[in-house]
Design an enzyme around this catalytic site. Structure first.
Site, PDB file in Angstrom:
ATOM      1  N   SER A 167       0.078  -4.714   8.182  1.00  0.00           N
ATOM      2  CA  SER A 167       1.126  -4.799   9.432  1.00  0.00           C
ATOM      3  C   SER A 167       2.045  -6.071   8.650  1.00  0.00           C
ATOM      4  O   SER A 167       2.820  -5.555   7.784  1.00  0.00           O
ATOM      5  CB  SER A 167       0.043  -5.759  10.356  1.00  0.00           C
ATOM      6  OG  SER A 167       1.150  -5.889  11.438  1.00  0.00           O
ATOM      7  N   SER A 168       1.913  -7.203   8.927  1.00  0.00           N
ATOM      8  CA  SER A 168       2.904  -8.298   8.413  1.00  0.00           C
ATOM      9  C   SER A 168       2.843  -8.220   6.914  1.00  0.00           C
ATOM     10  O   SER A 168       3.831  -8.227   6.087  1.00  0.00           O
ATOM     11  CB  SER A 168       2.662  -9.594   8.767  1.00  0.00           C
ATOM     12  OG  SER A 168       3.348 -10.761   8.067  1.00  0.00           O
TER      13      SER A 168
END
Length: 437
Positions: A157-158
């Site tokens: 994700s991030s």
């Protein structure tokens, strides 16, 4: 240009992640007690992002270990990513070192996000989190005699977004990356995530480090079809971006299914891969996926107890044929198919294995798999660090491709002069066993 539209995704993406991220079932959203071998390192160097550095050094690191940066998602923790993924256990097996950065940025109610949106983060030498992470890498290279030719990034994700951010802004440091459920580089910056052509996506990467002319990092990108946080369509945008960066067609050269429910597309000679995970949500990597990323990096051949490797220059002789791997007529052109031939002292039969698993001839040409499936041709090609040019020499005499996990095979179990070589499913036959002298 395709007609897909992602109106508002750049502005709304962070809010969407915030609404769902706290429901993730992976142990990435709350701190866990750190394992005994996971240690925090302070004063590791320039740290404009104010990140914390956690380091995992296996009990028996390789003599010149590779370095992997593994990054958590928003609302996640370095300790949780260490415990909830398989990278540390793979490091134990293969002897590489893992850096787990701890992010601290906040956005739209989320905490612990890596900066992939500020002007500082989006350019080489700009500052913020990328500079801090590069400082961590340099610390490990210096303090643990790491191999600067085997530095890689991965994340969820991030952390996946920061993976591609690092590949774009520091292609001189990172050799490859494996983003799990991410978006293209600069998607959350001013350029936004709206529909772009491959050329436009590629230009964003090239503009991250103006004037850079060196090799570009390879990418193996993963995404679930049921990801309700970051649309599955983002995988294609990542592929469009990085195939363009590498000057490749957006049409895959091969497609296969390494495991049930997985579809892998390979572009070029393996510079870019895309994994579609059928039915998966925003919860990657699943069990077994980290091993594929490590194999793509070539880190699975660098442990403390590797199979016997050739030392110095020498011939590679087929057990079934008694003949040597040979470049016909001393050719040096890229794409020249290798063959079996009576062993002699020519330079076209002298092979050296590099520290990254390449089999080099003439010093600058590599044994190269032209594909990743059964029957793929074996040739020489200018060395570029791709997984299709990395090989494992196994204790049973087989030689397997790092990218394909298939065996180096004499076509048709041939033994005569001129017999071509290929990749093929390993079966233990004499035409798949080799000695080095």
């Amino acid at each position: 240009m395709r007609t897909r539209r992602y109106a508002g995704i750049g502005a709304g993406l962070v809010a969407l992640i915030a609404a769902i991220a706290t429901g993730l079932s992976l142990s990435l959203t709350a701190p866990q007690a750190s394992a005994a071998a996971l240690t925090e390192v302070t004063n590791f160097g320039n740290n404009p992002g104010g990140l914390r550095m956690y380091l995992y050094v296996p009990d028996r690191p390789a003599a010149r270990p590779g370095v992997l940066v593994a990054m958590h998602g928003c609302n996640g923790w370095a300790q949780g990513f260490h415990q909830g993924t398989e990278f540390a256990s793979l490091a134990d097996r293969h002897g590489f070192i893992v850096i787990y950065p701890q992010a601290n940025k906040s956005a739209n109610g989320m905490s612990n996000c890596f900066d992939v949106w500020s002007n500082e983060a989006l350019r080489h030498g700009g500052g913020s989190d990328p500079v801090s992470i590069v400082s961590m890498v340099n610390y490990v290279l210096q303090r643990h005699s790491g191999d600067p030719e085997r530095v890689f990034a991965t994340g969820f994700s991030s952390g996946a977004m920061e993976t591609l951010n690092l590949l774009a802004t520091y292609p001189d440091v990172f050799k490859a990356g494996a983003p799990f459920a991410g978006v293209p580089y600069a998607c959350l910056g001013p350029a936004g995530c709206g529909d772009k052509s491959p050329q436009q996506w590629g230009d964003l990467v090239r503009n991250a480090y103006p004037g850079y002319t060196g090799a570009r990092p390879r990418v193996t990108a993963w995404h679930g079809t049921n990801d309700s946080v970051l649309p599955y369509s983002m995988l294609q945008e990542e592929i469009d971006q990085w195939t363009n960066v590498h000057g490749l067609s957006q049409t895959p050269t091969s497609t296969d299914s390494p495991q049930s429910g997985w579809t892998r597309r390979v572009y070029g000679s393996g510079q870019v891969e895309a994994y579609t995970i059928n039915g998966a949500g925003h919860d990657l990597p699943h069990n077994g996926m980290a091993a594929h990323a490590i194999r793509f990096f070539g880190l699975d051949g660098g442990g403390t107890t590797p199979p016997p490797d050739p030392e110095g220059e020498g011939q590679i002789r087929g057990v079934g044929s008694g003949r040597c791997i040979d470049v016909p007529n001393n050719a040096t052109s890229d794409g020249t198919a290798v063959q079996l031939w009576d062993c002699n002292t020519g330079a076209n039969q002298q092979w050296t294995q590099s520290s990254s698993g390449e089999l080099r001839v003439y010093g600058n040409k590599c044994l190269d798999a032209a594909g990743s499936g059964n029957g793929a041709r074996i040739q020489i090609y200018a060395c570029h660090g791709g997984a299709n040019q990395q090989w494992r020499l196994n204790s049973d005499g087989s030689i397997t491709g790092v990218q394909s996990n298939l065996c180096l095979d004499a076509v048709g179990q041939g033994t005569a002069n001129g017999t071509r070589l290929q990749l093929y499913s390993c079966h233990g036959g004499a035409n798949q066993r080799w000695t080095h002298s």
